[in-house]
Design an enzyme around this catalytic site. Structure first.
Site, PDB file in Angstrom:
ATOM      1  N   GLN A  19       0.846  -1.197   0.000  1.00 55.34           N
ATOM      2  CA  GLN A  19       0.000   0.000   0.000  1.00 55.34           C
ATOM      3  C   GLN A  19       0.879   1.244   0.000  1.00 55.34           C
ATOM      4  O   GLN A  19       0.387   2.360  -0.069  1.00 55.34           O
ATOM      5  CB  GLN A  19      -0.874   0.032   1.260  1.00 55.34           C
ATOM      6  CG  GLN A  19      -1.822  -1.138   1.370  1.00 55.34           C
ATOM      7  CD  GLN A  19      -2.437  -1.203   2.768  1.00 55.34           C
ATOM      8  OE1 GLN A  19      -3.428  -0.562   3.063  1.00 55.34           O
ATOM      9  NE2 GLN A  19      -1.829  -1.980   3.629  1.00 55.34           N
TER      10      GLN A  19
ATOM     11  N   ASP B 134       6.138   4.873  -1.299  1.00 51.76           N
ATOM     12  CA  ASP B 134       7.471   5.450  -1.117  1.00 51.76           C
ATOM     13  C   ASP B 134       8.563   4.861  -2.007  1.00 51.76           C
ATOM     14  O   ASP B 134       9.666   5.399  -2.083  1.00 51.76           O
ATOM     15  CB  ASP B 134       7.888   5.368   0.360  1.00 51.76           C
ATOM     16  CG  ASP B 134       7.814   3.951   0.932  1.00 51.76           C
ATOM     17  OD1 ASP B 134       8.101   2.984   0.201  1.00 51.76           O
ATOM     18  OD2 ASP B 134       7.477   3.812   2.133  1.00 51.76           O
TER      19      ASP B 134
ATOM     20  N   HIS C 215      -1.518   1.416  -4.224  1.00 54.81           N
ATOM     21  CA  HIS C 215      -1.890   2.828  -4.101  1.00 54.81           C
ATOM     22  C   HIS C 215      -1.022   3.763  -4.941  1.00 54.81           C
ATOM     23  O   HIS C 215      -1.011   4.964  -4.714  1.00 54.81           O
ATOM     24  CB  HIS C 215      -1.871   3.246  -2.626  1.00 54.81           C
ATOM     25  CG  HIS C 215      -2.933   2.552  -1.811  1.00 54.81           C
ATOM     26  ND1 HIS C 215      -2.910   2.487  -0.437  1.00 54.81           N
ATOM     27  CD2 HIS C 215      -4.051   1.891  -2.196  1.00 54.81           C
ATOM     28  CE1 HIS C 215      -3.971   1.807  -0.011  1.00 54.81           C
ATOM     29  NE2 HIS C 215      -4.671   1.423  -1.053  1.00 54.81           N
TER      30      HIS C 215
ATOM     31  N   CYS D 137      -1.025  11.877 -16.333  1.00 58.36           N
ATOM     32  CA  CYS D 137      -1.715  12.982 -16.988  1.00 58.36           C
ATOM     33  C   CYS D 137      -3.200  12.931 -16.626  1.00 58.36           C
ATOM     34  O   CYS D 137      -3.823  11.871 -16.657  1.00 58.36           O
ATOM     35  CB  CYS D 137      -1.532  12.891 -18.498  1.00 58.36           C
ATOM     36  SG  CYS D 137      -2.449  14.174 -19.360  1.00 58.36           S
TER      37      CYS D 137
ATOM     38  N   CYS E 296       0.176  15.813 -24.244  1.00 60.26           N
ATOM     39  CA  CYS E 296      -1.056  16.546 -24.575  1.00 60.26           C
ATOM     40  C   CYS E 296      -1.156  17.910 -23.888  1.00 60.26           C
ATOM     41  O   CYS E 296      -2.097  18.656 -24.132  1.00 60.26           O
ATOM     42  CB  CYS E 296      -2.280  15.682 -24.256  1.00 60.26           C
ATOM     43  SG  CYS E 296      -2.667  15.624 -22.496  1.00 60.26           S
TER      44      CYS E 296
ATOM     45  N   SER F 141      -2.510  -1.109   9.370  1.00 60.06           N
ATOM     46  CA  SER F 141      -3.564  -1.037  10.385  1.00 60.06           C
ATOM     47  C   SER F 141      -4.799  -1.822   9.948  1.00 60.06           C
ATOM     48  O   SER F 141      -5.715  -2.024  10.729  1.00 60.06           O
ATOM     49  CB  SER F 141      -3.934   0.425  10.664  1.00 60.06           C
ATOM     50  OG  SER F 141      -4.281   1.070   9.458  1.00 60.06           O
TER      51      SER F 141
END
Ligand code: OAD
Ligand code: ZN
Length: 245
Positions: A107, A110, A125, A133, A156, A195
């Site tokens: 998750q 880093d 995540h 973009c 773009c 958690s």
């Protein structure tokens, strides 16, 4: 059974395992110096993560959100993997040598698992070192964001955002499918430093258990999923994980 006996039994299981899946959360990076989400140090200019890590905050004030990510990047950049990250990279190597499967679901955004040398990583995540973009959705690596003028897509021209999942956003389907598959197919599942209150990540250990995996939790305290695990080892991930090598 004592912790020592449990660790010995897990070591034996690791030697025979054909399919190992791991889920990590902010707790595994705590000993590297990354603030956990629900800990005290996660605050910036008195904003809570829940106020800034949202699509609404980015729509209202992209510069503020980018400044926050720039600050978080500057905190993380000098940090190094700790013995828990290293142990997972080692475990992956030894399983691969035996021709077995190893999937590391994280998750964390880093990038420390990659820095430690882990290969088969499923980033649930996203990753703080990548940008996406807002229009064409192209994802690119980007370590330096020009936050004064706001970063724009080279393809773009639209505004770039951090390639991370925000509160209220769904996870990418193919990433989620990979995480479910690994959890359901493994014979050994470790849930480390999370958690276990954020879904769908929190449900992965339960899926693994329902598919007959042996589930081990490593955390400083009990969590809502502890009752579904076979063994719950209370302590620091950086101290416990190297014992499995
Ligand atoms: P949390 O901050 O919610 O939980 C960190 C967990 O790690 C706690 O259960 C601590 O007890 C444990 N812990 C702390 N230090 C530890 C150590 N040295 N060794 C072992 N365990 C330790 O972080 P997450 O569970 O990762 O999502 O949070 C899940 C998600 O919530 C995050 O990915 C983030 C947030 O919303 C998004 O941003 C989408
Ligand atoms: Zn674009």
């Amino acid at each position: 059974m004592s912790n020592v006996e449990q660790i010995e039994e897990i070591r034996e299981k690791l030697k025979k395992a054909k399919n190992v899946a791991i889920l990590t959360g902010a707790g595994i990076s705590q000993e590297s110096g990354v603030p956990t989400f629900r800990g005290e140090e996660g605050l910036w200019k008195n904003y809570r993560a829940e106020e800034l890590a949202t699509p609404e905050a980015f729509e209202t004030d992209p510069a503020l959100v980018w400044q926050w990510y720039d600050w978080r990047r500057s905190l993380i950049k000098p940090l190094l993997p700790n013995p828990a990250h290293d142990a997972l990279a080692e475990l992956e190597k030894s399983l691969h040598k035996r021709g077995e499967n190893f999937t590391l679901i994280t998750q964390n955004i880093d990038g420390l698992h990659e820095k430690a040398g882990s290969k088969n990583i499923v980033e649930l995540h996203g990753n703080i070192w990548k940008v996406r973009c807002t229009k064409c959705q192209q994802v690119t690596e980007n370590s330096q964001v020009p936050i004064e003028i706001l970063p724009k897509c080279t393809k773009c021209g639209a505004l770039l955002r951090p390639h991370v999942v925000w509160f209220g956003e769904a996870l990418e389907t193919d990433i989620l499918t990979k995480a479910f598959k690994a959890s359901e197919e493994c014979d050994l599942f470790f849930v480390i430093g999370t958690s276990s209150v954020v879904q769908p990540a929190a449900s992965l250990a339960i899926r693994a258990k329902e598919a007959n995996a042996f589930v081990v939790e490593i955390n400083m305290e009990e969590t809502p999923i502890t009752e579904y695990t076979d063994y719950s080892l209370i302590g620091k991930a950086g101290e416990i994980m190297p014992k499995f090598l």
